[in-house]
Design a protein around this motif. Structure first.
Motif, PDB file in Angstrom:
ATOM      1  N   GLN A 165      65.275  66.880 -29.337  1.00 42.07           N
ATOM      2  CA  GLN A 165      63.705  67.126 -29.445  1.00 42.07           C
ATOM      3  C   GLN A 165      63.218  66.068 -30.330  1.00 42.07           C
ATOM      4  N   CYS A 166      63.863  66.245 -31.472  1.00 39.31           N
ATOM      5  CA  CYS A 166      63.369  65.249 -32.811  1.00 39.31           C
ATOM      6  C   CYS A 166      63.532  63.735 -32.310  1.00 39.31           C
ATOM      7  N   TYR A 167      64.273  63.487 -31.541  1.00 40.58           N
ATOM      8  CA  TYR A 167      64.595  61.957 -31.178  1.00 40.58           C
ATOM      9  C   TYR A 167      63.533  61.553 -30.241  1.00 40.58           C
ATOM     10  N   ALA A 227      74.853  64.792 -30.250  1.00 38.45           N
ATOM     11  CA  ALA A 227      73.545  65.300 -30.821  1.00 38.45           C
ATOM     12  C   ALA A 227      73.680  66.821 -30.327  1.00 38.45           C
ATOM     13  N   SER A 228      72.758  67.464 -31.085  1.00 37.81           N
ATOM     14  CA  SER A 228      72.525  68.723 -30.546  1.00 37.81           C
ATOM     15  C   SER A 228      70.984  68.802 -29.789  1.00 37.81           C
ATOM     16  N   LYS A 229      70.787  69.974 -29.183  1.00 36.70           N
ATOM     17  CA  LYS A 229      69.467  70.095 -28.340  1.00 36.70           C
ATOM     18  C   LYS A 229      68.215  69.829 -29.297  1.00 36.70           C
ATOM     19  N   ASN A 230      68.322  70.206 -30.537  1.00 37.55           N
ATOM     20  CA  ASN A 230      67.228  70.099 -31.516  1.00 37.55           C
ATOM     21  C   ASN A 230      67.001  68.596 -31.978  1.00 37.55           C
ATOM     22  N   ARG A 261      57.453  64.195 -23.145  1.00 36.60           N
ATOM     23  CA  ARG A 261      58.615  63.546 -23.691  1.00 36.60           C
ATOM     24  C   ARG A 261      59.662  64.556 -24.009  1.00 36.60           C
ATOM     25  N   GLN A 262      59.220  65.812 -24.293  1.00 34.79           N
ATOM     26  CA  GLN A 262      60.283  67.129 -24.790  1.00 34.79           C
ATOM     27  C   GLN A 262      60.971  67.243 -23.445  1.00 34.79           C
ATOM     28  N   ALA A 263      60.000  67.530 -22.459  1.00 32.88           N
ATOM     29  CA  ALA A 263      60.521  67.807 -20.973  1.00 32.88           C
ATOM     30  C   ALA A 263      61.714  66.830 -20.489  1.00 32.88           C
ATOM     31  N   SER A 264      61.523  65.617 -20.804  1.00 37.43           N
ATOM     32  CA  SER A 264      62.462  64.551 -20.479  1.00 37.43           C
ATOM     33  C   SER A 264      63.732  64.913 -21.412  1.00 37.43           C
ATOM     34  N   ALA A 265      63.813  65.074 -22.542  1.00 37.91           N
ATOM     35  CA  ALA A 265      64.815  65.394 -23.493  1.00 37.91           C
ATOM     36  C   ALA A 265      65.620  66.894 -22.945  1.00 37.91           C
ATOM     37  N   ASP A 266      64.906  67.782 -22.462  1.00 39.40           N
ATOM     38  CA  ASP A 266      65.467  68.772 -21.943  1.00 39.40           C
ATOM     39  C   ASP A 266      65.985  68.641 -20.475  1.00 39.40           C
ATOM     40  N   ILE A 325      63.503  57.713 -21.631  1.00 45.60           N
ATOM     41  CA  ILE A 325      63.571  58.827 -22.580  1.00 45.60           C
ATOM     42  C   ILE A 325      64.842  59.660 -22.459  1.00 45.60           C
ATOM     43  N   ARG A 326      65.190  59.948 -21.226  1.00 45.20           N
ATOM     44  CA  ARG A 326      66.271  60.893 -20.813  1.00 45.20           C
ATOM     45  C   ARG A 326      67.629  60.201 -20.971  1.00 45.20           C
ATOM     46  N   ASN A 327      67.555  58.720 -20.628  1.00 45.64           N
ATOM     47  CA  ASN A 327      68.847  58.011 -20.667  1.00 45.64           C
ATOM     48  C   ASN A 327      69.132  57.699 -22.304  1.00 45.64           C
ATOM     49  N   LYS A 328      67.869  57.443 -23.030  1.00 48.35           N
ATOM     50  CA  LYS A 328      68.086  57.163 -24.639  1.00 48.35           C
ATOM     51  C   LYS A 328      68.688  58.524 -25.231  1.00 48.35           C
ATOM     52  N   CYS A 329      68.211  59.671 -24.835  1.00 45.09           N
ATOM     53  CA  CYS A 329      68.665  60.980 -25.415  1.00 45.09           C
ATOM     54  C   CYS A 329      70.117  61.132 -24.994  1.00 45.09           C
ATOM     55  N   LEU A 330      70.449  60.850 -23.753  1.00 40.69           N
ATOM     56  CA  LEU A 330      72.223  60.783 -23.344  1.00 40.69           C
ATOM     57  C   LEU A 330      72.697  59.890 -24.148  1.00 40.69           C
ATOM     58  N   ARG A 331      72.474  58.678 -24.286  1.00 38.13           N
ATOM     59  CA  ARG A 331      73.297  57.835 -25.174  1.00 38.13           C
ATOM     60  C   ARG A 331      73.404  58.359 -26.589  1.00 38.13           C
TER      61      ARG A 331
END
Length: 365
Positions: A47-49, A41-44, A68-73, A28-34
């Motif tokens: 979180q939605c992702y 993308a913004s922080k919000n 999952r949200q902590a992973s995005a954080d 999840i962290r790597n997908k958010c980073l991509r």
């Protein structure tokens, strides 16, 4: 915020489920980073992702929503640090976020876990199938209301799995005034020398364990790749390094606590340790001393005791005479300060510690 840590006792199936949860967090962290790299993308948005990933991938849906949200954080923390370094024009590399490949932890917030009233068992209620685990430790986590436990983090280390509870509580320590003000000069011959001439020996944990570490590393290099014996040898090397890490941490905490408890003001040099370890002849010894870890604990305990800690510029603290101020040039090999102006003779580190204290007092008055 207090951190209480326990070791987790479970079955092989439960440990496998924990490993799967840790891999999902990394995914999840790597997908958010991509997503941030492609669409800024913004922080919000991150979180939605997480909800979109849960719908798309069944294994991501098994993880608790707040995990999952902590992973995005975590992804946004790396991104915001990069932005801050750019705004502050930090010299050198700015720390552009990288994809993670060695994640070792998973973090839940208020949901996804349940602590039993005896404080000796915890049950994870998400879809990863971890279940009920026994907590091994001497801390009394059951004395805190559940509402005060803000985070539950699972860590994988070389010797097993651990559970950390982040408890919202304040630690109060009443400092007993001693009337002593001290400056310290960290070094390699002695761990530090204070302005009163007292010294603390350098424990050299890595140097003492180096022979055994080399032997274990040689055994690892001789094992066949992807074999079970290589996996065991790799585990032995990791455990040996973990022991050295814990020895350093224990020494740094105890030395810092003793220093803060016995003084009302502490001054030290504001060293650029990251630059100092570029010296290939001293890098291993500087890393083994772990000055940065020690000084961070000094600041932590000083905040608890409510005493001032002052970092002074390191320029000429070893060269200037602490008695008359005469500049006496010395190389690193010269360990005794002999002043050509007033004739005072002091150990090099003792002279530096006195100068550090004088600089601090001239700053705060």
């Amino acid at each position: 915020m207090l951190i209480y840590e326990y070791k987790l006792d479970g079955t092989k199936a439960q440990y496998a489920a924990l490993d799967e949860a840790i891999r999902v967090v990394q995914f999840i962290r790597n997908k958010c980073l991509r997503l941030w790299m492609d669409e800024h993308a913004s922080k919000n948005d991150l979180q939605c992702y997480c909800a979109a990933l849960a719908k798309e991938f069944p294994f991501a849906r098994a993880l608790n929503s707040q995990a999952r949200q902590a992973s995005a954080d975590r992804a946004w923390f790396a991104i915001s640090r990069f932005y801050d370094n750019c705004k502050q024009k930090k010299p050198g590399k700015k720390g552009y976020p990288k994809f993670q490949h060695d994640n070792r932890s998973v973090e839940d917030k208020a949901t996804g876990w349940k602590l039993e009233p005896d404080g000796r068992h915890i049950t994870f209620t998400d879809g990863c199938g971890v279940g009920r685990l026994r907590l091994v430790g001497t801390r009394d986590i059951e004395t805190f209301p559940v509402k005060q436990i803000k985070r539950v983090r699972i860590l994988r280390r070389a010797d097993g799995y651990y559970c950390q509870f982040a408890v919202q509580a304040e630690r109060h320590i009443e400092h007993v005034p001693t009337g002593k003000l001290v400056g310290i000069d960290v070094g390699l011959k002695t761990f530090y020398t204070d302005s009163e001439g007292a010294t603390v020996e350098n424990p050299r944990h890595y140097r003492k364990a180096e022979k055994r570490l080399k032997r274990l590393q040689r055994r690892l290099s001789k094992k066949q790749k992807k074999s079970q014996n290589r996996k065991k040898a790799r585990q032995s090397v990791a455990k040996a390094h973990l022991k050295v890490q814990r020895q350093r941490e224990d020494f740094a905490r105890k030395a810092a606590n003793a220093l803060v408890s016995s003084h009302d003001l502490i001054a030290f040099e504001d060293l650029r340790i990251a630059n100092m370890v570029r010296n290939r002849r001293l890098a291993k010894s500087i890393s083994d001393a772990a000055w940065g870890r020690f000084l961070s604990w000094v600041n932590y305990y000083a905040a608890l005791h409510n005493i001032p800690v002052i970092a002074v510029p390191p320029h000429f603290t070893s060269q200037n005479c602490s008695a008359c101020g005469t500049c006496v040039k010395k190389s690193l090999s010269v360990r005794t300060h002999i002043c050509t102006g007033c004739g005072v003779v002091l150990d090099r580190d003792h002279n530096a510690a006195v100068n550090i204290l004088q600089k601090a007092l001239s700053t705060v008055g």
